[in-house]
Design an enzyme around this catalytic site. Structure first.
Site: not given
Ligand code: DX5
Ligand code: ZN
Length: 224
Positions: A10, A35, A37, A39, A68, A70, A139, A175
């Site tokens: 990540s 990966h 992330d 957000m 991913h 979020m 998660m 994760d």
């Protein structure tokens, strides 16, 4: 049906001032996927980056970009992340009112579709969309930050999810808090795709290959 083990560093734990170089470094160090992330400061209490950054770092590696999201809402941004170069787009079951439609939208963009579950969300939340997905992301920490402690209660959810999936060709990604000391337990529970931030991006670029190898070895070696 199990898939070969995938290690997906990540980049949340990478040096953001040199993101392209860091991605190239973990690529060379043996990462299977990258990966990313994303957000938004709304779905999770942190803000990272969006499609322009994904597009900017796409050229740093030819490895699979595992995105991913979020973010809430997620539907308005699926096309932008697809165009930016994501290969897998994972949305949270908790971040869309019409999960089946969101997953169909990702597939219609020609991308692999993933669905993510927060620690408090039961695996039954995805029971009726399993035929829409390539992967379920469990998660194993509460989303928003790297370096948190693994939540042991998620092991039982992974086992139950693997049973629910049956022989469908669906990956289970874990994760959060994935490190050599938790890798074997999640592997035995049924996970085959490991996201790791702090366990990979520690010790500087010269340590990345050893960190990735340690994760792979810990997962695949039966406990003594
Ligand atoms: C947290 C992110 C994770 C995180 C993992 O919201 O989704 O991918 O970066 O970091 P570690 O491996 O340090 O727990
Ligand atoms: Zn993540």
């Amino acid at each position: 049906m199990s898939h070969p083990l995938v290690i997906a560093p990540s980049i949340l734990s990478a040096d953001f001032s040199r993101l392209g170089e860091e991605i190239a470094a973990v690529d060379s160090a043996g990462a299977d996927w990258i990966h990313l992330d994303v957000m938004d400061g709304h779905f999770v209490p942190n803000i990272t980056f969006g499609p322009p950054i994904v597009k900017a770092v796409r050229g740093a590696s030819t490895k699979f970009f595992d995105c991913h999201l979020m973010i809430e809402p997620c539907d308005p941004y699926l096309e932008a992340f697809a165009e930016a170069g994501c290969d897998m787009i994972t949305v949270h079951a908790e971040a869309t009112r019409h999960l089946d439609r969101s997953l169909q939208a990702i597939k219609s963009l020609g991308k692999q579709a993933g669905v993510a579950l927060n620690p408090g969300t039961p695996e039954t939340a995805v029971e009726y969309v399993l035929d829409r997905v390539d992967m379920v992301l469990v998660m194993t920490v509460n989303p928003g930050f790297g370096g948190q402690a693994f939540i042991p209660a998620t092991l039982d959810k992974i086992r139950r999810l693997r049973a629910l999936i049956g022989d469908r060709p669906i990956r289970i990604e874990v994760d959060g808090g994935i490190a050599p000391d938790t890798a074997r337990a999640v592997f035995e529970a049924g996970a085959d795709t490991f996201v790791a931030g702090s366990a990979v991006f520690k010790g500087g670029a010269s340590a990345y290959a050893g960190n990735i190898a340690a994760l792979r070895e810990a997962a695949e070696k039966p406990a003594a």
